[in-house]
Scaffold this active site. Structure first.
Site, mmCIF file in Angstrom:
data_model
loop_
_atom_site.group_PDB
_atom_site.id
_atom_site.type_symbol
_atom_site.label_atom_id
_atom_site.label_comp_id
_atom_site.label_asym_id
_atom_site.label_seq_id
_atom_site.Cartn_x
_atom_site.Cartn_y
_atom_site.Cartn_z
ATOM 1 N N ASP A 679 0.507 -0.888 -0.272
ATOM 2 C CA ASP A 679 -0.138 0.212 0.060
ATOM 3 C C ASP A 679 0.853 1.159 -0.180
ATOM 4 O O ASP A 679 0.561 2.109 -0.797
ATOM 5 C CB ASP A 679 -1.061 0.066 1.053
ATOM 6 C CG ASP A 679 -1.627 0.887 0.855
ATOM 7 O OD1 ASP A 679 -2.866 0.805 0.142
ATOM 8 O OD2 ASP A 679 -1.761 1.889 1.678
ATOM 9 N N LYS A 683 1.348 4.428 -3.089
ATOM 10 C CA LYS A 683 0.946 5.774 -2.716
ATOM 11 C C LYS A 683 2.983 6.288 -3.185
ATOM 12 O O LYS A 683 2.199 7.992 -4.208
ATOM 13 C CB LYS A 683 1.204 5.603 -1.286
ATOM 14 C CG LYS A 683 -0.467 5.495 -0.793
ATOM 15 C CD LYS A 683 -0.783 5.901 0.908
ATOM 16 C CE LYS A 683 -1.721 5.212 1.250
ATOM 17 N NZ LYS A 683 -1.877 5.096 3.056
#
Length: 815
Positions: A679, A683
């Site tokens: 994750d 980003k």
């Protein structure tokens, strides 16, 4: 004196007649010496026309005649005292008997001439005026009924007679002697020829009657009483925000009415225009509302236009060919031909090369016009100097009107930007040299959308409406709805922005409401009234509703919604998403999304892809847009990992901190989904791409937090068992950091086009040293922020802050 003209809806039933009486009596009591012109009761002219046509076809008209009698007798019974009713019933019955005889004559001959039809439909005005005059006589004894056919003299062009002004003026002037101090009720719409045969004045005939009497008698004003609050900025049936304009010039009223506004028919008001008599549009059912004054001057206005009008259904004919170039008189020949055959041309535009002329007509006239052109220009067509005319149907005309337009630069740009932003293609444009009107031809299916879009664009002091279609009703979606509901009044009052949730979907149900779902009980409505959810159908329904200023919100973590983004952009709908999958897949997908959004002029906002509600994506884009150059980006963009390492101090073991983080809800059910760094990698990948780098997920150097044994564990329980065995490894890291007076941080970096994420030890001089809780932090080192980087810090997870970030993006779409 004033002329008060009341339309059919104003005398449509007992209650409306009572409203008319109140208005007239108030005017009389205030010394305004009104002359009243009435139309037939609402629907009666159509009823009489049907009776005439049925009679000609030898079809019974008895039921319609009985209905006509009942409607007028009902008013008499309810509004006239019993002792005065019989004479009125008798006179009305005599009129109805006369009408019946005429209809029987038509039926016997089985022929309906225009002369007979005029006589038949004239009974509508004669019945209503006599009836209302007798009701008013109870309150004002000086009331009298006047049949306008004795005073308005016309030619014998039945159905649309032309007035003989000289004779008419003389006859009306005689009223000042024969009916002095009388309250007159005058039949609208009708006149008579030199033989005394009844004629009708065509469309807007009752307005025409009011204008003629007002002009000859030098009225101070002509009041047109109808069922709307004046001339509105747009059709209120389509544009809910439409409002009444206090003043219009004659020219503005003429243009608005020509393009569809039905309140008055200005050509009939020319007698009043020539005498500069103000025309006031008032509402019979809201008499306290001042309405619209139509006068010689436009009057001051804060708005650049006075209104938006439209014709819903037109056809466009294109005539082109080399034989037109430099050919003097071609246009005159073409339009003289059409005028001779009574074909009304709505709009004309011609290319500067003189190679083509495009004009709009009503659909019923389109094929006739083409046949006429083929016949008239047969030689040119045979010689291939003209191309066979083409017809386009299912089109509409939209026109913006206002005298202020010629003093306001950028009007065309504002119009075309509003239409283009909402995917409305303009097929033809026309603007006169007076700059009073800009007209565009668009597809009929887009008319409602266009009217609302353009209204928002030009009446910017009013609130703009965003129509939102939201998928995902979990924590973020539900919180977003609460925030929108709580902030609704604030946005309307302070940002002139109204947000309507027009569609909601989750994995089970979907719900649509163009007027906006009530956010106080959206969940109950979705579950109780919603259809079975289908994302493809949801997107198609959103497109089919064709609302202006649409926004699609993706509050899911599913890969499916992002597969529709490009199709949504192509429908000129903006996208706001907290789902980072679309932007962090293959680079070609990222580029295609951004290129498509830019091409179609819509917004693609995804602030919450990085750092939840923190302003990270927007800060980066602002730095880039301002010409700054990114030297380095450092970031901690995982609230879970931030919490774990911020609490991995003292005697606490890594195992215990991870376990506590899961218990507090900071981690996914399987903590490896957070600690694996995927994750975080997404980003950083989004930031790198927004910073201008072409980079794939495989290019990111993703350093591991966990030992291999933890990653390879077959279950969560096995993972924790492996993590417990790795305590020595993590304790060694902690001890090393403490010995150097440093802390452990999992930091992502973008530098020289390379992205890496790894465990690092930072000292007290580093901005990440003091990070606490589950906060995110990002540091931008740029050419302008070189010595002291620009730092953004705050909570980077949680439904409240993430929903707030989505909300902020949504408001920015409306900015």
């Amino acid at each position: 004196m004033k002329v008060l003209k009341f339309g059919g809806t104003s005398v449509g039933n007992v209650e409306s007649v009572k409203a008319v009486l109140g208005i007239v009596k108030k005017s009389y009591d205030e010394g305004e010496k009104p002359l009243v012109v009435l139309s037939a009761m609402a629907g009666v002219t159509n009823l009489l026309t049907r009776m005439a046509e049925n009679a000609a076809e030898h079809i019974s008209f008895d039921d319609d005649l009985k209905l006509l009698e009942e409607r007028h007798f009902e008013v008499v019974k309810k509004l006239i005292a019993v002792k005065y009713q019989n004479p009125v019933f008798t006179r009305l019955k005599l009129m109805l008997n006369e009408l019946e005889e005429i209809l029987q004559g038509v039926s016997a001959l089985r022929e309906l001439s225009l002369q007979s039809k005029d006589l038949i439909v004239s009974f509508g005005e004669r019945l209503s005026n006599y009836m209302v005059a007798k009701v008013m006589e109870q309150y004002i004894e000086q009331t009298a009924f006047l049949d306008a056919s004795h005073y308005i003299k016309t030619d014998s062009n039945f159905g649309h007679a032309h007035v003989n002004e000289e004779i008419t003026n003389q006859l009306i002037q005689s009223l000042t002697h024969t009916h002095a101090n009388k309250l007159l009720f005058v039949t609208g719409f009708i006149g008579s020829n030199e033989d005394g045969r009844v004629t009708t004045l065509g469309r807007g005939g009752s307005d025409y009657t009011a204008a003629i009497f007002g002009s000859v008698l030098r009225a101070t004003a002509i009041e047109i009483w109808t069922d709307v609050n004046g001339m509105l900025t747009a059709d209120p049936r389509i544009v809910k925000k439409a409002f009444s304009q206090p003043t219009l010039s004659y020219n503005e009223a003429m243009e608005l009415s020509y393009f569809g506004a039905k309140v008055i028919y200005p050509p009939t008001m020319i007698p009043a225009f020539l005498k500069k008599i103000p025309i006031v549009i008032r509402n019979t059912f809201e008499p306290e509302f001042p309405g619209t004054v139509i006068q010689f001057e436009s009057g001051k206005s804060v708005y650049p236009i006075k209104g938006i009008s439209s014709i819903a259904d037109i056809s466009v004919i294109n005539v082109s060919g080399s034989g037109m170039i430099g050919k003097s008189g071609f246009s005159g020949r073409l339009f003289t031909l059409l005028a001779r055959e009574q074909i009304n041309v709505v709009l004309i535009t011609q290319s500067s090369s003189e190679h083509s002329i495009t004009f709009a007509v009503h659909p019923n006239d389109a094929m006739k016009a083409v046949q006429l052109i083929k016949t008239e220009f047969e030689l040119e067509l045979d010689a291939n100097k003209l191309i066979l005319p083409t017809v386009e149907n299912e089109l509409s005309v939209l026109a913006i009107v206002g005298e202020n337009m010629k003093r306001t630069p950028g009007m065309s740009g504002r119009l075309f930007h509003a239409l283009g932003r909402n995917g409305i293609n303009v097929r033809a444009i026309a603007q006169g040299s007076s700059e009073l009107n800009i007209s565009v031809i668009i597809e009929k299916e887009n008319m409602a959308k266009a009217l609302n879009t353009v209204h928002d664009a030009f009446f910017s002091e009013l609130k703009k409406t965003l129509y939102v279609f939201s998928v995902g009703t979990g924590n973020i979606g539900a919180t977003l709805f609460n925030q929108i509901h709580e902030q609704y009044d604030f946005l309307v009052e302070n940002n002139d922005l109204e947000i309507k949730i027009a569609g909601i979907s989750n994995s089970r149900k979907m719900l649509f409401d163009a007027e906006g779902v009530d956010l106080t009980d959206w969940r109950t409505k979705l579950e109780g009234e919603g259809e079975v959810a289908d994302l493809s159908n949801f997107v198609e329904r959103m497109k089919a509703m064709n609302l202006p200023n649409c926004v699609f919100i993706d509050n899911t973590a599913s890969p499916l919604p992002s597969t529709y983004y490009i199709d949504i952009f192509k429908s000129n709908i903006s996208v706001v998403t907290c789902n980072k999958i679309a932007n962090s897949g293959e680079y070609k997908q990222y580029k295609a999304l951004h290129d498509t959004a830019r091409k179609y002029g819509v917004d693609f906002f995804y602030e919450t892809n990085v750092g939840a509600g923190l302003p990270i994506v927007r800060v980066l884009k602002d730095l880039m847009l301002s010409g700054d150059r990114i030297v380095r980006i450092e970031a901690i963009l995982s609230g879970t990992i931030s919490y774990i390492f911020n609490n991995f101090t003292g005697d606490a073991s890594f195992y215990e901190v991870v376990k506590r983080a899961q218990e507090l809800g900071y981690t996914e059910p399987d903590p490896r989904d957070d600690l694996g760094g995927i994750d975080f990698m997404r980003k950083m990948l989004i930031l790198a791409r927004d910073a201008g780098h072409v980079i794939e997920p495989s290019d990111v150097d993703l350093g591991a937090i966990l030992p291999q044994a933890c990653l390879e564990a077959t279950s969560v329980d096995d993972f924790y068992a492996a993590l417990l065995k790795a305590d020595q490894y993590f304790n060694a890291l902690k001890e090393e950091a403490e010995s150097q007076k440093k802390v452990i941080r999992y930091i992502g970096k973008l530098e020289d086009g390379k992205v890496s994420i790894a465990l690092e030890m930072v000292d007290g001089n580093h901005p990440f040293y003091t990070l606490s809780g589950s906060d995110n932090i990002i540091s931008f080192t740029t050419e302008r922020y070189k010595e002291r980087p620009l730092v953004v810090k705050g909570p980077g997870a949680g439904a409240e802050v993430t929903a707030a970030g989505v909300f902020a993006d949504l408001v920015n779409v409306g900015a």
